[in-house]
Write an enzyme that holds these catalytic residues in place. Sequence first.
Site, PDB file in Angstrom:
ATOM      1  N   SER A  85      15.097  15.170 -93.506  1.00  0.00           N
ATOM      2  CA  SER A  85      14.394  15.109 -93.297  1.00  0.00           C
ATOM      3  C   SER A  85      13.461  16.322 -92.608  1.00  0.00           C
ATOM      4  O   SER A  85      12.641  17.242 -92.773  1.00  0.00           O
ATOM      5  CB  SER A  85      13.028  14.098 -94.163  1.00  0.00           C
ATOM      6  OG  SER A  85      12.593  13.589 -95.230  1.00  0.00           O
ATOM      7  N   TYR A 181       3.698  10.641 -97.632  1.00  0.00           N
ATOM      8  CA  TYR A 181       5.054  11.839 -97.580  1.00  0.00           C
ATOM      9  C   TYR A 181       5.699  11.648 -98.624  1.00  0.00           C
ATOM     10  O   TYR A 181       6.231  10.517 -99.126  1.00  0.00           O
ATOM     11  CB  TYR A 181       5.495  10.368 -96.389  1.00  0.00           C
ATOM     12  CG  TYR A 181       6.766  11.319 -95.662  1.00  0.00           C
ATOM     13  CD1 TYR A 181       6.319  12.724 -94.451  1.00  0.00           C
ATOM     14  CD2 TYR A 181       8.207  11.503 -96.261  1.00  0.00           C
ATOM     15  CE1 TYR A 181       7.716  13.156 -93.853  1.00  0.00           C
ATOM     16  CE2 TYR A 181       9.364  11.724 -95.509  1.00  0.00           C
ATOM     17  CZ  TYR A 181       9.238  13.397 -94.976  1.00  0.00           C
ATOM     18  OH  TYR A 181      10.077  13.492 -94.557  1.00  0.00           O
TER      19      TYR A 181
END
Length: 402
Positions: A85, A181
């Site tokens: 990420s 998220y």
Amino acid sequence: MASVALALTAPSAGAAAPPASSAGCDAARGAVVGSLGTLTQRHGLAGAAVEVVDGRCGQWRAARGVADLGTGRPMNAKDRLRIGSVSKTFTATVVVQLAAEGRIGLDAPVERYLPGLIRGNGHDRRTITVRQLLQHTSGLPDHVEAFVDRPVNEWRYRHFEPRELIATALRLPRPDKKWHYSTTNTVIAGLVVEKVTGRGIEAEVTRRIIEPLDLRDTYWPGDDTRIRGPHSRSYFRDADAPDGTRSPRVDGTEWNVTFGGAGGALVSAPSDVGRFFGALLGGKLLPARWLAEMKRTVPADPDRLWPGARYGLGLIASPLECGGWWWGHGGTVPGGHRALGAVGPGGRSVSLALNEVPDTDRAEEDFHAVVNTAFCADRTERADRIEPTDRTDRTDHAKETP
């Protein structure tokens, strides 16, 4: 697993040379090596490595454990790994660059660029904005959650198209929290970039960031399941172990990471990650006003990140135990690689690499302790703990935050 390496190198371009001898710098290096050892010895992780760059102590690297359990090759902070990420910050930077050029509106609805893409399951495509994608406040589910409970080999080597991932996410239950998220957000942001520029997000990140910064160890792997060049292998635990026993390690180095796409597919190395965040937060990739937009934050869900973390536009702000904040991003891939890049008070950059993900709460805490140690071990003064600007304060869009 007890092997240790510590290398001192010339400082990066623009960094002041370190003093010939500094007890504070030596103590900081020793403390960081000790904290890496906690991960590999106390928690049994295969390997951990860090690169630190600043103007006072120069550029240095340290590593503990092994990069390859089969050969015993020591962990090396120069090795490549999958950064997961951390890719989100690369993608977000390109989106904000296009906003600075007047080609994307951060507060424009995604529907303007990708009509009809977001539909069904109660999602109002007219109100979800580009900013909300980058900030994880869109209310969209995370397609990754559809894979985690499935047998790994069902999807480990599969190719996924971005629109397939988005469709998967839209079939999932809607999140019950305002901040959620979701890698799906960044996958959509990548499609916005493609729509506006006519080139895929991979090409734009390469053209706008990787090539100008000369990030020689950073690339998009596409469908290639291998990692090119010198790299650490990565390991994860087999989920099928009997209850009450620690599952055996599985080599997860080979993986098709198209499931992460714009939000998780990049390969890089600690030095490149540090150079990227140093350039971004040093104002070399965005005008000050637009960097300030990236640094406008909202509280993050501590269950998804960690207590105290806040989230901007593809950027995490995290409080330091010695005061102040670091800015950057972390990333994890299912195969076992984990990366984190951050810049703290005074411009010091810290880049951390693991080739096995912590699997207990205490190990996770000690992972974050490495970052705190790297920023705080030689700090003699306490920085003011100024809260990053909340996105709800919209009165001064050009205001810089700490």
